[in-house]
Every structure is written in structure tokens, then in C-alpha cells.
Design a protein around this motif. Structure first.
Motif, PDB file in Angstrom:
ATOM      1  N   UNK A 144      20.214 146.174   3.268  1.00 39.70           N
ATOM      2  CA  UNK A 144      21.294 145.481   3.977  1.00 39.70           C
ATOM      3  C   UNK A 144      21.590 146.083   5.350  1.00 39.70           C
ATOM      4  N   UNK A 145      21.089 147.235   5.562  1.00 45.45           N
ATOM      5  CA  UNK A 145      21.370 147.949   6.811  1.00 45.45           C
ATOM      6  C   UNK A 145      20.623 147.292   7.975  1.00 45.45           C
ATOM      7  N   UNK A 146      21.356 146.938   9.037  1.00 45.97           N
ATOM      8  CA  UNK A 146      20.719 146.341  10.205  1.00 45.97           C
ATOM      9  C   UNK A 146      20.269 147.472  11.124  1.00 45.97           C
ATOM     10  N   UNK A 147      18.983 147.693  11.171  1.00 46.71           N
ATOM     11  CA  UNK A 147      18.458 148.840  11.917  1.00 46.71           C
ATOM     12  C   UNK A 147      18.513 148.621  13.424  1.00 46.71           C
ATOM     13  N   UNK A 148      18.560 147.326  13.817  1.00 48.01           N
ATOM     14  CA  UNK A 148      18.493 147.046  15.258  1.00 48.01           C
ATOM     15  C   UNK A 148      19.738 147.543  15.994  1.00 48.01           C
ATOM     16  N   UNK A 149      20.833 147.721  15.259  1.00 48.30           N
ATOM     17  CA  UNK A 149      22.063 148.168  15.910  1.00 48.30           C
ATOM     18  C   UNK A 149      22.106 149.688  16.091  1.00 48.30           C
ATOM     19  N   UNK A 150      21.190 150.375  15.480  1.00 46.48           N
ATOM     20  CA  UNK A 150      21.223 151.845  15.565  1.00 46.48           C
ATOM     21  C   UNK A 150      20.631 152.316  16.881  1.00 46.48           C
ATOM     22  N   UNK A 151      21.240 153.371  17.420  1.00 47.54           N
ATOM     23  CA  UNK A 151      20.649 153.975  18.619  1.00 47.54           C
ATOM     24  C   UNK A 151      19.444 154.806  18.160  1.00 47.54           C
ATOM     25  N   UNK A 160      18.190 158.105  10.301  1.00 47.64           N
ATOM     26  CA  UNK A 160      18.057 157.158   9.188  1.00 47.64           C
ATOM     27  C   UNK A 160      16.671 157.280   8.537  1.00 47.64           C
ATOM     28  N   UNK A 161      15.660 157.460   9.362  1.00 50.11           N
ATOM     29  CA  UNK A 161      14.295 157.636   8.831  1.00 50.11           C
ATOM     30  C   UNK A 161      14.240 158.870   7.939  1.00 50.11           C
ATOM     31  N   UNK A 162      14.858 159.951   8.427  1.00 48.69           N
ATOM     32  CA  UNK A 162      14.840 161.186   7.636  1.00 48.69           C
ATOM     33  C   UNK A 162      15.603 161.009   6.334  1.00 48.69           C
ATOM     34  N   UNK A 218      10.266 150.454  12.727  1.00 47.38           N
ATOM     35  CA  UNK A 218      11.219 150.119  13.780  1.00 47.38           C
ATOM     36  C   UNK A 218      11.241 151.221  14.834  1.00 47.38           C
ATOM     37  N   UNK A 219      11.224 152.469  14.355  1.00 50.58           N
ATOM     38  CA  UNK A 219      11.257 153.596  15.282  1.00 50.58           C
ATOM     39  C   UNK A 219       9.966 153.652  16.099  1.00 50.58           C
TER      40      UNK A 219
END
Lengths: 159, 731
Positions: free
Chosen positions: B360-367, B374-376, B567-568
Motif C-alpha cells: 500500500x505504500x506509495x514509493x513515488x512520494x518518498x524522497x 525503505x529499501x533497507x 524504484x531506487x
């Protein structure tokens, strides 16, 4: 532990060649299958192999059914195996089927094949020198090797 | 021929023919220790049995069918199960039976006895192995004793023994098993004593439970534990257990029963009794010349010694030796029940919830820095579940094995794997996923316009888009981590398009005899045991289901980790793997494979020389799904190869994971390098009724995509090249 390598289905070409060569070297007799006008025919023959495995030699008198068959149809199969008529044969024995074409060795080209043949079968000197005996050379096209009951590998000889 | 010797008459000249346990018991008895009286069936009887009946050849065939050097635990278990079935099907020759019965009759005489393994070489100081072979308690009557004797003989070839075959010097022609038949001592409290603590040589350890010590041996019960000073016997500590159950004798042998409330509060041993056990284990050390691992039981005021052997060295010091972990997979029913509860009520719901939270987490909003964190975090979450998978999920698969053993004991089927048929079920998570794919394929099949749109790379009608979205939400895409951008469109759509080309395929054929076999199994148990049999079946079904499902759930977490990593990578504009990426798919079991095999596989590339060309025509593996199929081979070397699978192809792969089985409805047959009846490939093949051969060494090296391959799932043979098999006629 030595056997393990020899039995892997993924063994390399040289290993398969080595195993087939070793089997041919240790075995003196082969079952020859020929095809005659009345159908297939099997017979036991004393054979010898050339070092490059490309040819197999065997001798027969000219009055035999196999000789007749070969005159009519040169396609043959030879079965060579190391079974010992024990239960362990089911997983330990190796069998090789050589498929190819047989032709009688002409008088003028007999020297090398005869020497090769008699080195392996010295007791057959008199038999081979009889005018009624024919020496055959099979040009092998394919060897099929069966080990550990059902594993089958094919060694094709390039033309 | 004299096949039996009383313990009291065993002398050093018979050591090799009575085995380690009988030899030690005889010395203890002759030394004056209190040991239950009994007799030993010499190894000569074993030799006579296997030679006279031709069973020796059967064992040779079973062991040499495949090279065991590269075998995994599942394959060793299959081999052991097969050999056990051979012993079960082979009765004692009449003369041997008569000879044994005549000598054993006075000792048995309607009394309950213990029938225990005594393997030559097993208990010597160099190779002291505990629990590799079978023993049975509370055996009553000649028939049962002789039947159990064969079962003990068969355990010479148990999976655990096969695992340690080198150390045990297992040799079909020479190895043999002796059997000890002893009066049964139904002690009120029992346990083990270690003359020297393996972790601290200055200490002794005593472990005790109420009732019989079987529960202690197989880990069902937690024992009270005393640590003593080795030299003086002074008690250093006593750790009480949560005493709730005990193992006791019952009509069927032994069983776990609730402990009366009064005993729950009471330690099994008094201080005086602890001292007595300590004295005995030290005395045994003096008798045998080395620190001992001793089993004992208290009958009233008498301390009976059941066994003594040198401290086991089974647990290898080498942390890379995975065999100790493998042995730990042998769980008891009670232990598995507990494990099931933990998995079903705690682990699986938490795993699903965690995967959902990640999805459910929208990754696009993360800096960028937050995405890195988040990856870690996701890598840690995946690591945690990966560990739980190994520690709890995999051991739970033993539920199937436990049922298999009980089924075979009860029904004695000619096929030792018939029990798998009873476990087949349609509610696996991977099958539910495949049904969703089927539904999408059905839409495409019936809607030519939709098929054209999707083929052209368009997104299709809203209904289809909704289904596709739902699928992605639930299963996170098909090719977690394996998507190949070069291949373009959504792999799910490509798969659905391929599925739509052929007729619908649903699991239908498998499990036809399920009800009949289940009824037959349950009917073997009387009223008293029926409930237990039903519980065992239920546990086995859960084990079967979870073996597949847990991978699907774990796959979702992995997909979420990879989503974040991708994404990263996209933001960084690099395709290089991240330093703290997915923990490698550490297959600890792979360590069971002989490293030489791997080297050999790599060396097998050379197939052509100037004068010769070689080809493998036929390979033998294990039959894991009955049937015959011929088709074009599709070799799966990486996950992204899965989307190329075409209908009617034969899948050839190293190891099938439930996250890969979405292609199974397209396949005509399966060939797998990993072996065993309990592996995922075999399970899914059975569900779909597909021919399957497992345990084909180097399958992906030998077969090439495009080769014509025939899978003979009856005999476990794979034929490469034009098939010469004729269809099997109904007659």
C-alpha cells in the motif's frame, strides 16, 4: 568415487569416449545383429576395435547365415557389454550398441586390420587365415551407451 | 544356525554380530547393573533374510538408481521409504521364521517388549550416532515382534542413516542390523544423563521427564534439567520444565497423555534420585572408558539402565554441515501440532499483513534518502521472514512425512507414495492465483476484440483492467525481480494471451481416489485411535497446503522489496544491484550436494570435437507425477524465461518455486533437477495431473530449449530427441 564421475548423465564428450573405448578394449565378444531375407538375425562374434573407435572388425566363415545377410544388407548393429550375470548388472553393467555399415576387407588391405584383430585374438590366427573366412570391417556411425540401468548417451562419429 | 543370543551370554567373540547397543547392554548386565533382561537377534538373521529373499538386490537397485552423492533430503527420504516398503512386502522365509519364533517364544510369552535396533559400529567411540535407526516399545505377541524386527532391519537404510552413510560405512553386501528384544520397563520417570557436558567438560547433565523418555528423545516434551559438577556430583543448577504431558504406554504402543495436576508441580526426580543417576553415569564411564550418554528409567525404587553409549559426536562441529539441521526436521506429532498453530495463527497472518502494508505504500512520494531507508527496511523484513521460513515453515513440511509413514504402516500399499494422493487438494494459494489467470484468459478467449487490443499493447477494456489490477494487488506481478524490460509488455498479460490460445486447463485429474484411500486409511484405526488418525491427516493436509502457500506469501514480501529496489535504481539511473539487496536465496540444502557434481556440471559443456558429437538420449530421475507427455522443451534458467513458455511445452528447470507455477497450466510436463516427492514441482504436477520427473541431475544443462522431450512420469525417465514411445493403450 571414480565410478561417480563416469555415471553422471551430463558427462563430457571425452569422458564418454573414454568409457566406450575402455569397454571395447576389455570385451572380446559382441552380439552382431544383421538383417536377412527372412528377418533379423543375432550372432556372437569375436571383435576388435581400431584405436580411434571408428571401426570394428570381426571375422566369419562364408558359409554362415550372417555372411549371407551381410552380402544382402550391410547395415548392422553390434552390442558389447560387461554384464556378469549377477544382480548387480542391473545398475553396474554398461552396454554399448554400435550402429554402422559392414564391408568385407579386401585381400590387398588386410595387413593392418588382420594385425589389429590378431593382437586381440591371437588364438584365431588359423581361423582368420583359412580361405573360407572373411574379415569384416564395420564403419561405426553411432555408439549408444547405456549405464545405470536406463541412462542413455549417444556418441556420433562425424562422416 | 543360531540366530538368537540372550544378553547374559554375549561375549566379546560375538561383538560384531550383536551390534553396539546389545554389546553395551550385555556388558552392563554382566557388570551387575540393573538392565531389563532380553535377547539379541544376531546380524546373521538379517543376512539370511536379505540374501534368501533377494531383498539385497532390491536394496542395491534402490540405492543405485541414482547417484546419492548429489541427493537432497527429500530424495534420501524417498529412497528410504522405498526400501522400507520392500522390507514390508518381503515376509520372513519360513525356515528363518520358524527358527526365530522357537527361540524367542519363552522371552515374549504375551508380555510387552521393546524391539530395538543394535547396529554394528553404530555405538563405537568413532561414530556414535543417536536416533538413526528405529526402535519400538510395547510390542505384544510373536507376529508383532517379528513384524517390528523387519521394520528395525529396514531402518538400517533410514533416511538419516543414508545421510551419514559414509561415517557408518554403509555397504549393502556387508552392513547388517542386530535387534534387541527386552522386557518393557514402564518407568514412572525417565531421562538421559550426559557424563560430560559437550559445552563444558567440568559438568554433567541430567534431563528427566515424568513417564517414558520417548517424549524427551523426539523433542515432544521439555525435560527438567540438572547441571552437576562432574567431579563431585554437586548440583549446580536445576531448571524446571513446563510439565504438562507425559509419554505413557497405551494399546497402540505409546502415546502422549496429559499429566495429572499433582505431577505437574513436582520435579520428576528427588535430589537423592539425581545423585543415583549421577553415580550410574559415572560408573558406566568407568566400565566403558569414556564419558557416556545414558538412558534410564525409575521403576518404583529401582533405577533401570536402558542404554549407554559414548557421548554422541553427531552434531558436527562444522557449521557448514547441514545434516544436523536436516535431522532436526524429524518432528513429533505434538511438536508439529504446536508448530502448525504458530504458523497458522501467528506467522501467516503477520506475513500477509506485512506484505499488504508494503504494497500500500506509495514509493513515488518518498524522497531519495527515504526510499533508500525503505529499501533497507524491506530487506530486513524479508530477511526476517526468510529466517522464519527456514526455522518453522520447512520443518512443518515433515507433517506429510509423518502421515506417509503412518499411512504405509496401516495400509501397506505397493506404492509407498500412494499417501500423496490423499493429500491432494484444490485450495492451494498457487491454484487460486492460477484460477484468476484462467478467468482472465477466459475473457480474452471469448472476446476477439480484447485479444487484439492486448496483443497490440493496449490496456484492454475496463473489466479486464480491473481484473488485472486485482491480480497485481494480490500477487504483486508474476516476475518479482525477474522482469526483463527488453521484453516489453506486462508479463501477466502476455501469459494470459498465451493461455487464451489453448483450451482452459484446470486441476481435474488428480486426487480421483482421494476419498476411497482416505476411508481405507481411517478404517484401519479402531474407535480409540480414529480421532488421532483424523488429526494426523488434517495436520498432513495443512502441511501439504502450507508447503506451497508459504512460498506465495513470502514471494509477496520479496516482490515488495524488489519493487522498492527497482524504484531506487530507476531514480539513480543504474541497473547495478544494490549493496544491501535481497539476501541470497540460500538453499542450505544445496550444501548436501556434492561440490564435485557442480564442477562436473560446469565441465559438461563440451559436446563436440573434430570427429565426434555426443548427445544424451535418456536420463533417469524419480517418477513424481504419473503420465507420459511429449513436447518441445522450455528450459527455465532465469525467472524472466517463464513468460516465454508456450502451451504444450515441457518445463525443464532447476527447481520449481510456487511463485513460478503460474505457467503450469500451459505446460504438458515437468522435468526438475531437484528430487523428491515432496518438492513443489511434484506437488503442483499432481494437482494438475501432469507427468513429472524430478531429481534429473543437470536437467537444465543437458536439455536445450526447443529439444523434443518425452517425460515418462510412470518410470521417472526423460527421453531427449524424437520419442519412440507408443501411446499406452487402455488394454
Amino acid at each position: 568415487m571414480k565410478r561417480k564421475r563416469a555415471e553422471s548423465p551430463a558427462e563430457g564428450l571425452s569422458e564418454l569416449q573414454r568409457r566406450i573405448g575402455a569397454l571395447l578394449k576389455t570385451q572380446k565378444l559382441a552380439v552382431l545383429s544383421s538383417q536377412g531375407p527372412d528377418g533379423p538375425y543375432g550372432s556372437l562374434v569375436a571383435f576388435a576395435e581400431t584405436p580411434d573407435l571408428k571401426q570394428l572388425l570381426f571375422a566369419t566363415t562364408r558359409s554362415t547365415r550372417k555372411y549371407n545377410n551381410l552380402c544382402g544388407n550391410p547395415r548392422v548393429a553390434l552390442l558389447i557389454d560387461n554384464r556378469s550375470n549377477r544382480e548387480s548388472d542391473f545398475y553396474r553393467a554398461m552396454a554399448v550398441t554400435a550402429i554402422g555399415e559392414a564391408r568385407e576387407v579386401a585381400a590387398q588391405e588386410r595387413e593392418t586390420p588382420v594385425s589389429l584383430y590378431l593382437t586381440k585374438h591371437p588364438r584365431l590366427t588359423d581361423f582368420l587365415s583359412s580361405p573360407s573366412c572373411a574379415l569384416f570391417c564395420v564403419g561405426v556411425e553411432t555408439y549408444l551407451s547405456v549405464s545405470r540401468f536406463q541412462n542413455v548417451q549417444e556418441l556420433q562419429i562425424k562422416a | 544356525m543360531n540366530y538368537v543370543l540372550p544378553l547374559a551370554e554375549i561375549g566379546s567373540e560375538t561383538h560384531a554380530r550383536v551390534g553396539g547397543k546389545a554389546w553395551a547392554l550385555a556388558r552392563m548386565l554382566q557388570h551387575g547393573s540393573t538392565v531389563p533382561d532380553g535377547v539379541c537377534i544376531l546380524t546373521d538373521a538379517y543376512h539370511e533374510y536379505v540374501r534368501r529373499t533377494g531383498l539385497q538386490t532390491g536394496i542395491l537397485m534402490a540405492l543405485n538408481r541414482k547417484n546419492l552423492e548429489g541427493a537432497r533430503w527429500e530424495e534420501l527420504w524417498d529412497t528410504a521409504l522405498h526400501i522400507r516398503a520392500l522390507f514390508r512386502k518381503t515376509p520372513l522365509p519360513t525356515e528363518l521364521r520358524r527358527a526365530l519364533a522357537a527361540v524367542l517364544a519363552p522371552y515374549i510369552d504375551g508380555k510387552p517388549v521393546a524391539v530395538r535396533s543394535s547396529s554394528p559400529g553404530e555405538d563405537d567411540a568413532q561414530s556414535s550416532f543417536a536416533g538413526l535407526h528405529a526402535s519400538y516399545l510395547n510390542v505384544i505377541g510373536m507376529e508383532a515382534v517379528l513384524d517390528r524386527t523387519r521394520a528395525v532391519w529396514a531402518s538400517l537404510w533410514s533416511d538419516a542413516a543414508l545421510l551419514y552413510r559414509r561415517e557408518l560405512k554403509l555397504d549393502v553386501a556387508k552392513s547388517a542390523m542386530a535387534v534387541v528384544i527386552q522386557e518393557l520397563q514402564a518407568g514412572e520417570k525417565s531421562g538421559v544423563a550426559f557424563g560430560m557436558n559437550p559445552n563444558d567438560p567440568s559438568q554433567c547433565i541430567i534431563e528427566a521427564v515424568h513417564g517414558l523418555n520417548q517424549g524427551l528423545e523426539d523433542g515432544t516434551l521439555d525435560p527438567d534439567r540438572w547441571i552437576l559438577e562432574r567431579d563431585s556430583g554437586r548440583q549446580l543448577s536445576h531448571t524446571a520444565a513446563t510439565r504438562s504431558h507425559a509419554v505413557a504406554l497405551n494399546a497402540q504402543g505409546v502415546g502422549v497423555e496429559p499429566l495429572p495436576p499433582a505431577l505437574r508441580k513436582k520435579a520428576p526426580l528427588t535430589n537423592g534420585e539425581v545423585c543415583a543417576v549421577y553415580d550410574s553415569v559415572r560408573e558406566m564411564e568407568r566400565l566403558f572408558g569414556s564419558p557416556q550418554d545414558m538412558e534410564w528409567t525409575w521403576c518404583g525404587h529401582r533405577l533401570d539402565l536402558l542404554q549407554s553409549r559414548p557421548i554422541t559426536t553427531l552434531a558436527s562441529k562444522d557449521p557448514k554441515d547441514p545434516r544436523g539441521w536436516y535431522l532436526s526436521l524429524r518432528r513429533s506429532f505434538a511438536n508439529l501440532k504446536h508448530l502448525r498453530e504458530q504458523i497458522e495463527t501467528i506467522h501467516i497472518p503477520a506475513l500477509i499483513e506485512e506484505a499488504q502494508e508494503l504494497a500500500q505504500r506509495d514509493l513515488s512520494t518518498l524522497r531519495d534518502t527515504a526510499l533508500e531507508a525503505e529499501c533497507r527496511r524491506r530487506a530486513e523484513i524479508y530477511s526476517k521472514w526468510h529466517r522464519i521460513y527456514w526455522d518453522d515453515f520447512i520443518p512443518f513440511a515433515h507433517g506429510m512425512r509423518l502421515f506417509g509413514v503412518a499411512y504405509n504402516e496401516a495400509l501397506q500399499p505397493s506404492d509407498p507414495f500412494e499417501f500423496m494422493e490423499v493429500l491432494v487438494q484444490g485450495d492451494l494459494e498457487s491454484l487460486a492465483r492460477n484460477r484468476l489467470l484462467d478467468q482472465m484468459a477466459a475473457r480474452v478467449r471469448s472476446d476477439a476484440a480484447l485479444a487484439t487490443q492486448l496483443s497490440a499493447g493496449e490496456s484492454g477494456n475496463p473489466e479486464f483492467q480491473t481484473s488485472l489490477k486485482r491480480f497485481h494487488e494480490k500477487y504483486g506481478g508474476l516476475l518479482s525481480g525477474g522482469s526483463d524490460p527488453a521484453k516489453g509488455s506486462d508479463p501477466v498479460v502476455r501469459l494470459v494471451l498465451e493461455m487464451a490460445k489453448g483450451p482452459p486447463r484446470t486441476p481435474a485429474r488428480a486426487g480421483q481416489n482421494k476419498q476411497v484411500l482416505e476411508a481405507r486409511f481411517l478404517a484401519e484405526y479402531g474407535n480409540g485411535k480414529r480421532l488421532e488418525a483424523e488429526e494426523l491427516l488434517d495436520l498432513a493436509r495443512a502441511s501439504y497446503r502450507l508447503r506451497d502457500d508459504d512460498n506465495i506469501y513470502l514471494g509477496r514480501v520479496k516482490a515488495e522489496l524488489l519493487r522498492a529496489q527497482e524504484a531506487l535504481q530507476q531514480r539513480r539511473g543504474t541497473a547495478a544491484p544494490l549493496a544491501d539487496g535481497v539476501p541470497g536465496e540460500i538453499d542450505r540444502l544445496n550444501a548436501l550436494r556434492n561440490p564435485a557434481e557442480t564442477r562436473e556440471a560446469r565441465a559438461s559443456g563440451v559436446r563436440e570435437s573434430l570427429d565426434f558429437r555426443m548427445a544424451t538420449r535418456q536420463i533417469v530421475g524419480h517418477p513424481a507425477g504419473p503420465g507420459i507427455a511429449t513436447g518441445r522443451a522450455r528450459v527455465i534458467e532465469k525467472v524472466s524465461d517463464l513468460v516465454d513458455v508456450k502451451a504444450g511445452e515441457i518445463l525443464v528447470c532447476d527447481a520449481v518455486d510456487p511463485n513460478m507455477t503460474f505457467v503450469i497450466p500451459l505446460a504438458a510436463g515437468i522435468v526438475e533437477r531437484r528430487g523428491g516427492m515432496l518438492i513443489h514441482g511434484a506437488i503442483i504436477a499432481r494437482e494438475y495431473g501432469l507427468p513429472c520427473v524430478t531429481g534429473v541431475a543437470d536437467a537444465t544443462n543437458i536439455v536445450r530449449t526447443g529439444d523434443r522431450v518425452t517425460v515418462d512420469g510412470y518410470l521417472g525417465i526423460v527421453i531427449i530427441g524424437e520419442a519412440t514411445l507408443r501411446p499406452i493403450s487402455a488394454g
